[in-house]
Design an enzyme around this catalytic site. Structure first.
Site, mmCIF file in Angstrom:
data_model
loop_
_atom_site.group_PDB
_atom_site.id
_atom_site.type_symbol
_atom_site.label_atom_id
_atom_site.label_comp_id
_atom_site.label_asym_id
_atom_site.label_seq_id
_atom_site.Cartn_x
_atom_site.Cartn_y
_atom_site.Cartn_z
ATOM 1 N N LEU A 66 0.842 -1.027 -0.083
ATOM 2 C CA LEU A 66 -0.016 -0.056 -0.062
ATOM 3 C C LEU A 66 0.956 1.338 0.131
ATOM 4 O O LEU A 66 0.693 2.240 -0.773
ATOM 5 C CB LEU A 66 -0.748 -0.012 1.157
ATOM 6 C CG LEU A 66 -1.893 1.270 1.327
ATOM 7 C CD1 LEU A 66 -3.005 0.933 0.461
ATOM 8 C CD2 LEU A 66 -2.581 0.864 2.963
ATOM 9 N N PRO A 116 6.895 6.050 -1.246
ATOM 10 C CA PRO A 116 7.542 7.082 -0.910
ATOM 11 C C PRO A 116 6.957 8.290 -0.509
ATOM 12 O O PRO A 116 7.353 8.958 0.517
ATOM 13 C CB PRO A 116 8.542 7.287 -1.898
ATOM 14 C CG PRO A 116 8.601 5.778 -2.689
ATOM 15 C CD PRO A 116 7.279 5.467 -2.713
ATOM 16 N N ALA A 166 3.488 8.670 -0.094
ATOM 17 C CA ALA A 166 2.217 8.477 0.466
ATOM 18 C C ALA A 166 2.278 7.296 1.657
ATOM 19 O O ALA A 166 2.041 6.027 0.970
ATOM 20 C CB ALA A 166 1.280 7.825 -0.612
ATOM 21 N N GLY A 167 2.361 7.462 2.645
ATOM 22 C CA GLY A 167 2.338 6.904 3.864
ATOM 23 C C GLY A 167 1.432 6.899 4.565
ATOM 24 O O GLY A 167 0.215 6.316 4.593
ATOM 25 N N GLY A 199 19.250 -2.527 33.967
ATOM 26 C CA GLY A 199 20.725 -1.792 34.243
ATOM 27 C C GLY A 199 21.242 -2.233 32.898
ATOM 28 O O GLY A 199 20.760 -2.243 31.770
ATOM 29 N N GLY A 200 22.657 -2.339 33.205
ATOM 30 C CA GLY A 200 23.535 -2.412 31.837
ATOM 31 C C GLY A 200 23.193 -3.605 30.944
ATOM 32 O O GLY A 200 23.367 -3.597 29.704
ATOM 33 N N GLU A 228 0.929 0.260 9.911
ATOM 34 C CA GLU A 228 -0.535 0.252 9.909
ATOM 35 C C GLU A 228 -1.264 1.376 10.471
ATOM 36 O O GLU A 228 -2.303 1.330 11.214
ATOM 37 C CB GLU A 228 -1.036 -1.105 10.366
ATOM 38 C CG GLU A 228 -0.698 -2.485 9.703
ATOM 39 C CD GLU A 228 -1.078 -3.477 9.879
ATOM 40 O OE1 GLU A 228 -2.275 -3.806 10.184
ATOM 41 O OE2 GLU A 228 -0.103 -4.556 9.647
ATOM 42 N N GLU A 277 -0.356 8.940 15.675
ATOM 43 C CA GLU A 277 -1.094 10.132 15.390
ATOM 44 C C GLU A 277 -2.440 9.865 14.463
ATOM 45 O O GLU A 277 -3.262 10.413 14.910
ATOM 46 C CB GLU A 277 -0.179 11.139 14.875
ATOM 47 C CG GLU A 277 0.967 11.472 15.531
ATOM 48 C CD GLU A 277 2.209 10.726 16.059
ATOM 49 O OE1 GLU A 277 2.227 9.620 15.217
ATOM 50 O OE2 GLU A 277 3.167 10.984 16.446
HETATM 51 C C1 LIG Z 1 8.902 -2.071 9.643
HETATM 52 C C2 LIG Z 1 7.913 -1.486 8.764
HETATM 53 C C3 LIG Z 1 6.906 -2.380 7.845
HETATM 54 C C4 LIG Z 1 6.068 -1.786 7.117
HETATM 55 N N1 LIG Z 1 5.270 -2.877 6.308
HETATM 56 C C5 LIG Z 1 4.629 -2.369 5.514
HETATM 57 C C6 LIG Z 1 3.743 -3.109 4.634
HETATM 58 O O1 LIG Z 1 4.122 -4.579 4.468
HETATM 59 N N2 LIG Z 1 3.131 -2.716 3.514
HETATM 60 C C7 LIG Z 1 2.794 -1.339 3.428
HETATM 61 O O2 LIG Z 1 1.800 -0.846 2.614
HETATM 62 N N3 LIG Z 1 3.381 -0.433 4.523
HETATM 63 C C8 LIG Z 1 4.200 -0.940 5.340
HETATM 64 N N4 LIG Z 1 4.988 -0.210 6.101
HETATM 65 C C9 LIG Z 1 4.775 1.275 5.890
HETATM 66 C C10 LIG Z 1 3.975 2.090 7.119
HETATM 67 O O3 LIG Z 1 2.767 1.559 6.981
HETATM 68 C C11 LIG Z 1 4.364 3.447 6.810
HETATM 69 O O4 LIG Z 1 5.801 3.632 7.174
HETATM 70 C C12 LIG Z 1 3.216 4.348 7.727
HETATM 71 O O5 LIG Z 1 2.052 4.230 7.294
HETATM 72 C C13 LIG Z 1 3.986 5.900 7.931
HETATM 73 O O6 LIG Z 1 4.350 6.371 6.503
HETATM 74 P P1 LIG Z 1 5.349 7.106 6.440
HETATM 75 O O7 LIG Z 1 6.590 6.304 6.747
HETATM 76 O O8 LIG Z 1 5.619 7.574 5.064
HETATM 77 O O9 LIG Z 1 5.539 8.503 7.382
HETATM 78 P P2 LIG Z 1 5.025 9.708 7.274
HETATM 79 O O10 LIG Z 1 3.670 9.530 6.541
HETATM 80 O O11 LIG Z 1 5.832 10.530 6.568
HETATM 81 O O12 LIG Z 1 4.556 9.924 8.482
HETATM 82 C C14 LIG Z 1 5.640 10.598 9.562
HETATM 83 C C15 LIG Z 1 5.208 10.743 10.735
HETATM 84 O O13 LIG Z 1 4.386 11.942 10.690
HETATM 85 C C16 LIG Z 1 3.168 11.725 12.027
HETATM 86 N N5 LIG Z 1 1.912 12.049 11.466
HETATM 87 C C17 LIG Z 1 1.539 11.211 10.540
HETATM 88 N N6 LIG Z 1 0.267 11.979 10.280
HETATM 89 C C18 LIG Z 1 0.176 12.998 11.215
HETATM 90 C C19 LIG Z 1 -0.813 13.772 11.242
HETATM 91 N N7 LIG Z 1 -2.222 13.854 10.734
HETATM 92 N N8 LIG Z 1 -0.776 14.677 12.448
HETATM 93 C C20 LIG Z 1 0.457 14.543 12.857
HETATM 94 N N9 LIG Z 1 1.266 13.777 12.948
HETATM 95 C C21 LIG Z 1 1.135 12.946 11.906
HETATM 96 C C22 LIG Z 1 3.672 10.221 12.513
HETATM 97 O O14 LIG Z 1 4.136 10.412 13.672
HETATM 98 C C23 LIG Z 1 4.282 9.424 11.556
HETATM 99 O O15 LIG Z 1 5.152 8.676 12.140
HETATM 100 C C24 LIG Z 1 5.858 -0.523 6.773
HETATM 101 C C25 LIG Z 1 6.622 0.414 7.764
HETATM 102 C C26 LIG Z 1 7.591 -0.327 8.633
HETATM 103 C C27 LIG Z 1 8.411 0.919 9.440
#
Ligand SMILES: Cc1cc2nc3c(=O)[nH]c(=O)nc-3n(C[C@H](O)[C@H](O)[C@H](O)COP(=O)(O)OP(=O)(O)OC[C@H]3O[C@@H](n4cnc5c(N)ncnc54)[C@H](O)[C@@H]3O)c2cc1C
Length: 385
Positions: free
Chosen positions: A130, A133, A135-136, A342-343, A366, A370
């Site tokens: 899903l 780079p 769109a997280g 501890g350590g 997932e 936030e």
């Molecule tokens: C180990 C790992 C496994 C993963 N596995 C999968 C997978 O199998 N399939 C898949 O599709 N994705 C996967 N992901 C992706 C994961 O779902 C995304 O990393 C997550 O949705 C956050 O997106 P981003 O990394 O682009 O961070 P960004 O969207 O850039 O967000 C960065 C931070 O901004 C903060 N933030 C976000 N929204 C808000 C808001 N509205 N207000 C204030 N603060 C906010 C949060 O603290 C967040 O951590 C995985 C990620 C990791 C780390």
């Protein structure tokens, strides 16, 4: 002996207690606590052994998959148990469910017959693609596209942070199909590994090692028969899948926290200092009390959400509460355990050190904490405006 009183809570049925106890016995014998440098190999072996023993059937709601056959409480109990034993084993189980969840929930019978029996037997590894780079958290900003050409969809774009990327046999990929702007113009497709135009662009290493990759699609043609659900329904498919598995992320966090509490109790009652043991100090007792209360609070929210979904009711708010509370709480519980060691708490390979690394990503993936807060607030406010 870990506290098992919660298995008698009214959210669970007698069959859940039986499952939890028999699975814990199996896991004690078959799940290694530590893993070697070959993370891909270890992960494949875990999937095989969980499949051969029949446990993965719970992740996909039976070999032929039916939405109603997904038992969220069983998934949560298995994840909680695995997380107590090994973060990588929990990951291996969870990804078979998350990666095939869209097919179980909304696939055609032909798709279910083709993929689910192999996923359930541990013969095919699944992935859920899903994130991108750019769109997280903001999933609706996704750019990976799929255009229709005859009886094929042609995918172009990237996905990143994809768990099982590099070892999966198939990927459920969400792509923009343009029926409407934003979230309403996305569809889900099954892409088999090895499909021309699909490549693993980069492998990514993380603090709690598991297979993870960036994927690239260039003119990648998949049959239209591989679309899951209707055109433009992909976002709903993703959210329905996450409604099940978000609660199970909370269950995994709960398992990590329970292990940390067990480790802390063991250490506090044996570590001598100042002519007594660590647990004799009231400061330690206050810390242990807080840890246990956090664990029980998280457990109540996890099994409330799982039970509610198993009744066929909506769980958007409850799943978000469970994930927020269990993951944030587990981080605090594990940090407290590390402090009490501890350590020794920061020595590589110590259980609490591994837990410290294992828990971190659960507060991000997932839906970051936030995002869960925003979901809960939206649900609270929607009837007020
Ligand atoms: C180990 C790992 C496994 C993963 N596995 C999968 C997978 O199998 N399939 C898949 O599709 N994705 C996967 N992901 C992706 C994961 O779902 C995304 O990393 C997550 O949705 C956050 O997106 P981003 O990394 O682009 O961070 P960004 O969207 O850039 O967000 C960065 C931070 O901004 C903060 N933030 C976000 N929204 C808000 C808001 N509205 N207000 C204030 N603060 C906010 C949060 O603290 C967040 O951590 C995985 C990620 C990791 C780390």
């Amino acid at each position: 002996m870990p506290d098992r009183a919660y298995l008698d809570w009214p959210f669970l049925e007698p069959r859940h207690k039986e499952l939890a106890l028999s699975f814990d016995t199996w896991a004690s014998e078959h799940v290694p606590h530590t893993h070697g440098k070959d993370v891909d190999g270890d992960c494949r072996a875990l999937v095989k052994s969980l499949g051969a023993a029949g446990w993965l059937r719970h992740a996909v709601g039976g070999e032929h998959g039916a939405a109603s056959a997904i038992d969220t409480r069983a998934i949560c109990l298995i994840r909680e148990t695995l997380a107590r034993h090994s973060g990588l084993a929990d990951f291996a189980f969870a990804m078979q469910g998350l990666g095939s969840g869209a097919i179980s929930l909304q696939g055609t019978q032909a798709q279910k017959d083709r993929y689910l029996p192999r996923v359930a037997r541990g013969e095919a590894i699944a992935a859920f693609a899903l994130s991108e780079p750019d769109a997280g958290s903001d999933v609706a900003a996704m750019q990976c596209s799929a255009r229709v050409e005859g009886d094929h969809a042609v995918l172009d774009g990237e996905k990143t942070w994809i768990s099982n990327g590099g070892i999966a046999d198939f990927y459920v990929v969400f792509a923009r199909t343009g029926e409407a702007p934003g979230a309403r113009g996305i569809s889900a497709f099954i892409v088999d590994a090895g499909t021309p135009g699909f490549e693993i662009a980069e492998r990514i290493e993380v603090i709690a090692p598991h297979p993870l990759a960036r994927l690239k699609f260039t003119n990648c043609r998949v049959p239209m028969g591989n679309r899951i659900g209707e055109a433009g329904e992909g976002f709903k498919v993703a959210m329905r899948t996450l409604d099940v598995f978000r609660t199970s992320v909370a269950a995994a966090a709960l398992g990590f926290a329970r292990r940390a509490l067990d480790e802390a109790l063991q250490r506090a009652t044996t570590r001598r200092m100042f002519n007594q043991v660590l647990a004799d100090f009231q400061l330690t007792q206050a810390r242990l009390a807080q840890m246990a209360t956090t664990v029980d609070g998280a457990a109540l929210l996890v099994y409330r959400a799982a039970w509610q979904r198993d009744q066929g009711r909506g769980v958007t708010r409850e799943a978000a509460m469970a994930k927020l509370s269990a993951t944030e709480g587990a981080q605090q519980v594990i940090d407290a355990a590390v402090q009490m060691f501890g350590g020794l708490g920061v020595v590589s390979g110590q259980p609490v050190e591994m837990l410290y690394r294992d828990i971190r990503a659960l507060r991000i993936y997932e839906g970051a904490s936030e995002v869960q807060q925003l979901i809960i607030a939206r649900e609270l406010l929607k009837d007020m405006r």
